[in-house]
Design a protein around this motif. Structure first.
Motif, PDB file in Angstrom:
ATOM      1  N   UNK A 299       0.830  -1.208   0.000  1.00  0.00           N
ATOM      2  CA  UNK A 299       0.000   0.000   0.000  1.00  0.00           C
ATOM      3  C   UNK A 299       0.864   1.256   0.000  1.00  0.00           C
ATOM      4  N   UNK A 300       1.948   1.234   0.776  1.00  0.00           N
ATOM      5  CA  UNK A 300       2.842   2.391   0.829  1.00  0.00           C
ATOM      6  C   UNK A 300       3.504   2.635  -0.521  1.00  0.00           C
ATOM      7  N   UNK A 301       3.989   1.573  -1.171  1.00  0.00           N
ATOM      8  CA  UNK A 301       4.621   1.714  -2.474  1.00  0.00           C
ATOM      9  C   UNK A 301       3.622   2.244  -3.511  1.00  0.00           C
ATOM     10  N   UNK A 302       2.380   1.780  -3.438  1.00  0.00           N
ATOM     11  CA  UNK A 302       1.356   2.254  -4.373  1.00  0.00           C
ATOM     12  C   UNK A 302       1.070   3.737  -4.155  1.00  0.00           C
ATOM     13  N   UNK A 303       0.941   4.147  -2.894  1.00  0.00           N
ATOM     14  CA  UNK A 303       0.686   5.557  -2.589  1.00  0.00           C
ATOM     15  C   UNK A 303       1.852   6.440  -3.026  1.00  0.00           C
TER      16      UNK A 303
END
Length: 229
Positions: free
Chosen positions: A34-38
């Protein structure tokens, strides 16, 4: 991840320990994705940057704890981190409660969601005002991300369960923030906000009890009752 780490620390049986360890690893990997996507979409809200200290220093005066009277010192890194994270959590809470209020079937549950939204918005403002006093950026809230859907998609029981779970999480984070904040005014604010959330939690528990939605956890034996026969 917080809850699973606590569960790991409380587990002695190997299979239970391994189960929570596996869950923690899965939650950690999901958080990383999720962090990488954001980050890739420019949606990640970054905390304030701090100027790196030139050398290690030690506190020499009691005024480091001052908060109610006299000149307040600037916020330290841990205090900023907790303020910023709690504002983000409240922003998520506001959006969640707005959405739940739109789709709740019961008037009682809908009113409980609306009350929670007002409490959460006030908490975000209180914590944000401390950041602004120190010329630090305050993350924006997420109300505009909520759609206009009013379809009954979640049961009121599920809505109340998620809301009371979020309330319990907020109390835990406020308690940690209280312990990590040295300025007395911050301790007072977290104590005051925790009291308000605790009262809101109790009202939510009463709603769930009255509707037969609150499952009873395993209980210790009532030794006095057993002795009395």
């Amino acid at each position: 991840m917080n809850n699973y780490s606590v569960a790991i620390a409380c587990s002695a049986r190997e299979d239970i320990y391994d189960y929570f360890s596996h869950n923690f690893t899965e939650a950690n990997m999901l958080h990383k994705k999720a962090l990488k996507l954001m980050l890739s979409k420019g949606l990640n809200v970054r905390p304030p940057y701090l100027s790196p200290p030139k050398k290690a220093g030690y506190i020499k005066k009691q005024r480091f704890l001052t908060g109610w009277f006299g000149e307040r010192r600037p916020l330290n890194g841990m205090e900023i981190s907790n303020l910023f994270s709690n504002i983000l959590r409240n922003a998520l809470g506001i959006a969640t409660l707005i959405g739940f209020a739109q789709v709740a079937n019961s008037k009682e549950v809908r009113q409980y969601m609306e009350r929670g939204k007002e409490i959460t918005a006030k908490h975000a403002e209180v914590l944000g005002s401390v950041m602004r006093e120190n010329d630090l950026p305050v993350p924006m809230t997420l109300e505009t991300e909520v759609t206009d859907c009013t379809t009954f998609v979640f049961s009121d029981k599920l809505i109340m369960y998620h809301t009371t779970t979020l309330n319990a999480a907020v109390l835990g984070f406020y308690g940690f923030s209280l312990a990590a904040s040295h300025r007395r005014d911050l301790g007072h604010q977290y104590t005051r906000l925790s009291t308000e959330i605790a009262a809101y939690c109790e009202d939510g528990a009463n709603i769930m009890i009255n509707n037969g939605w609150l499952e009873e956890p395993p209980m210790a034996s009532d030794r006095q009752q057993l002795a009395d026969g």
